[in-house]
Write a protein that holds these residues in place. Structure first.
Motif, PDB file in Angstrom:
ATOM      1  N   GLN A 122    -103.712  33.033  25.261  1.00  0.00           N
ATOM      2  CA  GLN A 122    -104.619  32.023  25.238  1.00  0.00           C
ATOM      3  C   GLN A 122    -104.697  31.189  26.403  1.00  0.00           C
ATOM      4  O   GLN A 122    -103.892  31.161  27.314  1.00  0.00           O
ATOM      5  CB  GLN A 122    -104.413  31.255  23.872  1.00  0.00           C
ATOM      6  CG  GLN A 122    -104.658  31.800  22.696  1.00  0.00           C
ATOM      7  CD  GLN A 122    -104.332  31.092  21.579  1.00  0.00           C
ATOM      8  OE1 GLN A 122    -104.335  30.009  21.417  1.00  0.00           O
ATOM      9  NE2 GLN A 122    -103.978  31.577  20.199  1.00  0.00           N
ATOM     10  N   THR A 123    -105.860  30.322  26.496  1.00  0.00           N
ATOM     11  CA  THR A 123    -106.061  29.361  27.780  1.00  0.00           C
ATOM     12  C   THR A 123    -106.003  27.970  27.106  1.00  0.00           C
ATOM     13  O   THR A 123    -106.705  27.535  26.314  1.00  0.00           O
ATOM     14  CB  THR A 123    -107.300  29.550  28.511  1.00  0.00           C
ATOM     15  OG1 THR A 123    -107.127  30.820  29.161  1.00  0.00           O
ATOM     16  CG2 THR A 123    -107.443  28.450  29.598  1.00  0.00           C
ATOM     17  N   HIS A 126    -107.139  25.141  30.913  1.00  0.00           N
ATOM     18  CA  HIS A 126    -107.707  26.124  31.974  1.00  0.00           C
ATOM     19  C   HIS A 126    -106.318  26.691  32.529  1.00  0.00           C
ATOM     20  O   HIS A 126    -106.452  27.504  33.484  1.00  0.00           O
ATOM     21  CB  HIS A 126    -108.214  25.273  33.317  1.00  0.00           C
ATOM     22  CG  HIS A 126    -109.641  24.440  32.755  1.00  0.00           C
ATOM     23  ND1 HIS A 126    -110.702  25.031  32.260  1.00  0.00           N
ATOM     24  CD2 HIS A 126    -109.675  23.124  32.579  1.00  0.00           C
ATOM     25  CE1 HIS A 126    -111.792  24.102  32.185  1.00  0.00           C
ATOM     26  NE2 HIS A 126    -110.997  22.975  32.405  1.00  0.00           N
ATOM     27  N   LYS A 128    -103.459  29.668  31.669  1.00  0.00           N
ATOM     28  CA  LYS A 128    -103.280  30.687  30.816  1.00  0.00           C
ATOM     29  C   LYS A 128    -101.623  30.753  30.130  1.00  0.00           C
ATOM     30  O   LYS A 128    -100.832  30.325  31.041  1.00  0.00           O
ATOM     31  CB  LYS A 128    -103.418  32.193  31.394  1.00  0.00           C
ATOM     32  CG  LYS A 128    -103.216  33.386  30.373  1.00  0.00           C
ATOM     33  CD  LYS A 128    -103.399  34.621  31.284  1.00  0.00           C
ATOM     34  CE  LYS A 128    -103.000  35.901  30.481  1.00  0.00           C
ATOM     35  NZ  LYS A 128    -103.422  37.144  31.308  1.00  0.00           N
TER      36      LYS A 128
END
Length: 208
Positions: A122-123, A126, A128
């Motif tokens: 997921q991010t 911005h 990861k």
């Protein structure tokens, strides 16, 4: 710096924050009296604290806001633009990752780590979320200086040990345990339950 008290060092971020706010208000000059009024610190204490690091301001005029802010930023090391990683992307870790003032203070959030396969990939803001198994590799690759631990207490010491071995520079610990780390490692502990418990103590005894 040797000979400078922890209390003095702990007040520097307060001065920096007040000067940032004054700068946003368009103020060019501020007296120690005005700075003290904003922070509820005596002007004498402010002058004494700042004198520990050099000569600032002009007698009869006050402190030049931008100049003093830059000087305190330099003293605090904020000009180093430290790279940070958060380990544990639960509710608290995610909230910290989205905290915008990190950037304004010169801290760079460059990595996030978790072991939960539903979170990895997921991010957040911005960045990861990487698998924690490659944490040491990423610390070296991204030149990470500060590790922020937000994992449950039973996993925190293991994470701290790995950060020490990866030659991290400092640890900000939110897990509710006291870490065992080498004397050369600087660690700051934030226990939210202690803060809330202290608040509960005071409001319990305050007349309604």
């Amino acid at each position: 710096m040797k000979g400078i008290s922890k209390a003095t060092i702990d007040r520097l971020p307060l001065y920096f924050r007040a000067l940032r706010m004054a700068q946003d208000e368009g103020l060019d000059v501020m007296s120690s009296e005005e700075l003290g009024r904003r922070l509820e610190i005596t002007p004498e204490q402010i002058r004494k604290d700042l004198a520990s690091f050099g000569q600032f301001g002009k007698k009869g005029v006050g402190y030049y806001v931008n100049e003093l802010k830059r000087s305190i930023s330099n003293i605090l090391g904020l000009d180093n633009h430290w790279n940070m990683a958060i380990i544990g992307i639960g509710h608290l870790g995610s909230a910290l990752a989205n905290h915008q003032s990190f950037i304004s203070l010169g801290f760079n959030l460059v990595a996030l780590f978790d072991q939960d396969p539903t979170i990895v990939g997921q991010t957040v803001n911005h960045v990861k979320v990487e698998d924690i198994s490659i944490m040491e590799e990423k610390i070296k690759e991204l030149n990470i200086h500060i590790g922020i631990i937000t994992v449950p207490g039973q996993f925190a010491q293991e994470i701290a040990d790995r950060l020490v071995k990866a030659k991290i520079r400092g640890i900000w610990n939110f897990a509710p345990i006291r870490m065992k780390v080498p004397d050369t490692m600087h660690i700051v502990n934030e226990d939210l339950s202690i803060g809330l418990s202290c608040l509960s103590y005071h409001i319990t005894r305050k007349p309604r």
